[in-house]
Design a protein around this motif. Structure first.
Motif, PDB file in Angstrom:
ATOM      1  N   SER A 135       0.875  -1.170   0.000  1.00 55.32           N
ATOM      2  CA  SER A 135       0.000   0.000   0.000  1.00 55.32           C
ATOM      3  C   SER A 135       0.911   1.218   0.000  1.00 55.32           C
ATOM      4  O   SER A 135       2.102   1.112   0.270  1.00 55.32           O
ATOM      5  N   SER A 136       0.355   2.372  -0.287  1.00 51.92           N
ATOM      6  CA  SER A 136       1.194   3.567  -0.335  1.00 51.92           C
ATOM      7  C   SER A 136       0.454   4.749   0.277  1.00 51.92           C
ATOM      8  O   SER A 136      -0.696   5.026  -0.058  1.00 51.92           O
ATOM      9  N   LEU A 137       1.140   5.447   1.170  1.00 55.51           N
ATOM     10  CA  LEU A 137       0.588   6.657   1.769  1.00 55.51           C
ATOM     11  C   LEU A 137       1.370   7.901   1.377  1.00 55.51           C
ATOM     12  O   LEU A 137       1.014   9.004   1.773  1.00 55.51           O
ATOM     13  N   SER A 138       2.472   7.728   0.631  1.00 65.72           N
ATOM     14  CA  SER A 138       3.199   8.852   0.054  1.00 65.72           C
ATOM     15  C   SER A 138       3.401   8.553  -1.426  1.00 65.72           C
ATOM     16  O   SER A 138       3.761   7.440  -1.794  1.00 65.72           O
ATOM     17  N   THR A 139       3.192   9.556  -2.278  1.00 65.74           N
ATOM     18  CA  THR A 139       3.274   9.283  -3.715  1.00 65.74           C
ATOM     19  C   THR A 139       3.762  10.502  -4.487  1.00 65.74           C
ATOM     20  O   THR A 139       3.691  11.636  -4.004  1.00 65.74           O
ATOM     21  N   ASN A 140       4.254  10.249  -5.700  1.00 67.40           N
ATOM     22  CA  ASN A 140       4.767  11.285  -6.602  1.00 67.40           C
ATOM     23  C   ASN A 140       5.962  12.012  -5.983  1.00 67.40           C
ATOM     24  O   ASN A 140       5.871  13.143  -5.519  1.00 67.40           O
ATOM     25  N   ILE A 141       7.110  11.328  -6.005  1.00 67.09           N
ATOM     26  CA  ILE A 141       8.306  11.803  -5.329  1.00 67.09           C
ATOM     27  C   ILE A 141       9.452  11.888  -6.339  1.00 67.09           C
ATOM     28  O   ILE A 141       9.735  10.915  -7.033  1.00 67.09           O
ATOM     29  N   PHE A 142      10.112  13.038  -6.405  1.00 70.62           N
ATOM     30  CA  PHE A 142      11.239  13.262  -7.304  1.00 70.62           C
ATOM     31  C   PHE A 142      12.440  13.705  -6.475  1.00 70.62           C
ATOM     32  O   PHE A 142      12.380  14.738  -5.802  1.00 70.62           O
ATOM     33  N   ILE A 143      13.524  12.915  -6.530  1.00 71.14           N
ATOM     34  CA  ILE A 143      14.748  13.218  -5.792  1.00 71.14           C
ATOM     35  C   ILE A 143      15.879  13.335  -6.807  1.00 71.14           C
ATOM     36  O   ILE A 143      16.224  12.364  -7.474  1.00 71.14           O
ATOM     37  N   SER A 144      16.468  14.510  -6.963  1.00 72.59           N
ATOM     38  CA  SER A 144      17.466  14.690  -8.024  1.00 72.59           C
ATOM     39  C   SER A 144      18.562  15.674  -7.625  1.00 72.59           C
ATOM     40  O   SER A 144      18.345  16.603  -6.844  1.00 72.59           O
ATOM     41  N   LYS A 145      19.761  15.440  -8.175  1.00 66.43           N
ATOM     42  CA  LYS A 145      20.897  16.365  -8.128  1.00 66.43           C
ATOM     43  C   LYS A 145      21.345  16.682  -6.698  1.00 66.43           C
ATOM     44  O   LYS A 145      21.889  17.757  -6.436  1.00 66.43           O
ATOM     45  N   ASN A 146      21.151  15.731  -5.780  1.00 65.20           N
ATOM     46  CA  ASN A 146      21.625  15.910  -4.413  1.00 65.20           C
ATOM     47  C   ASN A 146      22.989  15.239  -4.249  1.00 65.20           C
ATOM     48  O   ASN A 146      23.288  14.247  -4.907  1.00 65.20           O
ATOM     49  N   ARG A 147      23.802  15.781  -3.339  1.00 62.86           N
ATOM     50  CA  ARG A 147      25.115  15.219  -3.017  1.00 62.86           C
ATOM     51  C   ARG A 147      25.138  14.950  -1.517  1.00 62.86           C
ATOM     52  O   ARG A 147      24.966  15.878  -0.708  1.00 62.86           O
ATOM     53  N   ILE A 148      25.361  13.674  -1.171  1.00 62.16           N
ATOM     54  CA  ILE A 148      25.167  13.240   0.214  1.00 62.16           C
ATOM     55  C   ILE A 148      26.398  12.455   0.664  1.00 62.16           C
ATOM     56  O   ILE A 148      26.789  11.484   0.027  1.00 62.16           O
ATOM     57  N   PHE A 149      26.991  12.871   1.796  1.00 62.24           N
ATOM     58  CA  PHE A 149      28.264  12.312   2.234  1.00 62.24           C
ATOM     59  C   PHE A 149      28.184  11.869   3.702  1.00 62.24           C
ATOM     60  O   PHE A 149      27.546  12.529   4.530  1.00 62.24           O
ATOM     61  N   GLU A 150      28.865  10.771   4.015  1.00 59.44           N
ATOM     62  CA  GLU A 150      29.125  10.358   5.397  1.00 59.44           C
ATOM     63  C   GLU A 150      27.839  10.228   6.219  1.00 59.44           C
ATOM     64  O   GLU A 150      27.730  10.754   7.326  1.00 59.44           O
ATOM     65  N   THR A 151      26.870   9.501   5.693  1.00 59.30           N
ATOM     66  CA  THR A 151      25.627   9.249   6.415  1.00 59.30           C
ATOM     67  C   THR A 151      25.518   7.766   6.766  1.00 59.30           C
ATOM     68  O   THR A 151      26.326   6.949   6.346  1.00 59.30           O
ATOM     69  N   TYR A 152      24.491   7.422   7.528  1.00 58.97           N
ATOM     70  CA  TYR A 152      24.141   6.026   7.728  1.00 58.97           C
ATOM     71  C   TYR A 152      23.411   5.507   6.501  1.00 58.97           C
ATOM     72  O   TYR A 152      23.728   4.447   5.978  1.00 58.97           O
ATOM     73  N   ASN A 198      30.338   6.948   1.057  1.00 59.41           N
ATOM     74  CA  ASN A 198      30.746   6.581   2.412  1.00 59.41           C
ATOM     75  C   ASN A 198      29.575   6.506   3.392  1.00 59.41           C
ATOM     76  O   ASN A 198      29.618   7.075   4.473  1.00 59.41           O
ATOM     77  N   ASN A 199      28.534   5.761   3.018  1.00 58.05           N
ATOM     78  CA  ASN A 199      27.449   5.537   3.973  1.00 58.05           C
ATOM     79  C   ASN A 199      27.620   4.180   4.644  1.00 58.05           C
ATOM     80  O   ASN A 199      28.180   3.243   4.092  1.00 58.05           O
ATOM     81  N   GLN A 200      27.093   4.076   5.861  1.00 56.27           N
ATOM     82  CA  GLN A 200      27.304   2.899   6.690  1.00 56.27           C
ATOM     83  C   GLN A 200      26.335   1.760   6.395  1.00 56.27           C
ATOM     84  O   GLN A 200      26.637   0.593   6.676  1.00 56.27           O
ATOM     85  N   ASP A 201      25.161   2.056   5.864  1.00 55.15           N
ATOM     86  CA  ASP A 201      24.167   1.015   5.605  1.00 55.15           C
ATOM     87  C   ASP A 201      23.728   1.120   4.152  1.00 55.15           C
ATOM     88  O   ASP A 201      24.537   1.386   3.275  1.00 55.15           O
ATOM     89  N   VAL A 202      22.445   0.908   3.875  1.00 47.90           N
ATOM     90  CA  VAL A 202      21.948   0.950   2.496  1.00 47.90           C
ATOM     91  C   VAL A 202      21.960   2.388   1.968  1.00 47.90           C
ATOM     92  O   VAL A 202      21.815   3.340   2.718  1.00 47.90           O
ATOM     93  N   ALA A 203      22.119   2.524   0.649  1.00 44.48           N
ATOM     94  CA  ALA A 203      22.253   3.864   0.052  1.00 44.48           C
ATOM     95  C   ALA A 203      20.931   4.354  -0.529  1.00 44.48           C
ATOM     96  O   ALA A 203      20.288   5.246   0.016  1.00 44.48           O
ATOM     97  N   ILE A 204      20.509   3.796  -1.664  1.00 47.45           N
ATOM     98  CA  ILE A 204      19.203   4.136  -2.245  1.00 47.45           C
ATOM     99  C   ILE A 204      18.307   2.934  -1.993  1.00 47.45           C
ATOM    100  O   ILE A 204      18.485   1.863  -2.581  1.00 47.45           O
TER     101      ILE A 204
END
Length: 235
Positions: A72-89, A109-115
């Motif tokens: 099921s889905s309670l969040s929809t229509n999501i666009f994630i682009s051109k972000n730069r993300i470093f040293e996260t979990y 350099n993330n500690q767990d899953v990325a996308i």
């Protein structure tokens, strides 16, 4: 909330790999949190040292007994682009969300899953670059369906044999990896391959179904189908 737009450059902090802290302030949350939100654009942010980079949440994908909750889905229509993300979990992840596009992002350099997709459906993930993701750069969990990864570049260096470049776990269906590059660099004397892992967390979970790897480049990477997933490989 029906509409959310994030567009700009986030604050940049000193790198403290694995600590997820601003100077003097502990940060155990995400830089950008989107709860039960539709019609989302998150673009051109720079994120350092948060536990989660961008988190879109439309509900839990498992119940208290760790069973997969029906799709099921309670969040929809999501666009994630051109972000730069470093040293996260975990840089970018979704739970119980649908109609998702993730493109032209970079994380390292993330500690767990990325996308990561958990109990999600209908997503396209393309032209992203993920470097040194320890838990799985392109990950699908908990009954997700219709998720397609194409033209992404994933690289990892000198992590141990338990690190996954891809993780597909627990009852997912119609998951495609097309024209991606999965590259593992190992300059140690005792070399090991990284892995693409298909598995179950619970014996009662169904195996993954209709998983395809088509025209990908795998360098120093093995595919391990540990749960008997229905799998097509034509790389």
């Amino acid at each position: 909330r029906d509409f959310c737009l994030s567009r700009g450059l986030g604050d940049v902090y000193k790198r403290q790999s694995g600590n997820f802290k601003k100077p003097g302030i502990g940060v155990g949350v995400s830089a950008i949190t989107l709860l039960y939100t539709n019609n989302i654009f998150v673009e051109s942010n720079i994120i350092y040292n948060y536990r989660f980079g961008i988190w879109a949440y439309g509900g839990a994908s498992r119940d208290n007994n760790k069973n997969v909750i029906p799709l099921s889905s309670l969040s929809t229509n999501i666009f994630i682009s051109k972000n730069r993300i470093f040293e996260t979990y975990s840089p970018i992840w979704f739970s119980k969300s649908s109609n998702i596009n993730v493109f032209n992002n970079y994380s390292s350099n993330n500690q767990d899953v990325a996308i990561d997709f958990e109990g999600c459906y209908n997503a396209n993930i393309y032209f992203n670059n993920v470097s040194n993701s320890r838990g799985g750069a392109l990950t699908v969990l908990n009954g997700s369906e219709n998720i397609s990864f194409f033209n992404n570049v994933i690289d990892m260096k000198n992590f141990n044999k338990n690190n996954n470049i891809v993780l597909i776990r627990d009852s997912n269906k119609n998951i495609k990896y097309i024209n991606n590059k999965f590259i593992f660099y190992d300059d140690r004397v005792l070399k090991r391959n990284a892995r693409i892992m298909l598995k179950k967390q619970k014996k009662s979970s169904e195996s993954n179904k209709s998983i395809e790897f088509i025209n990908n480049t795998l360098l120093g990477v093995d595919i391990l189908n540990s749960d008997g997933s229905s799998l097509i490989i034509n790389n």
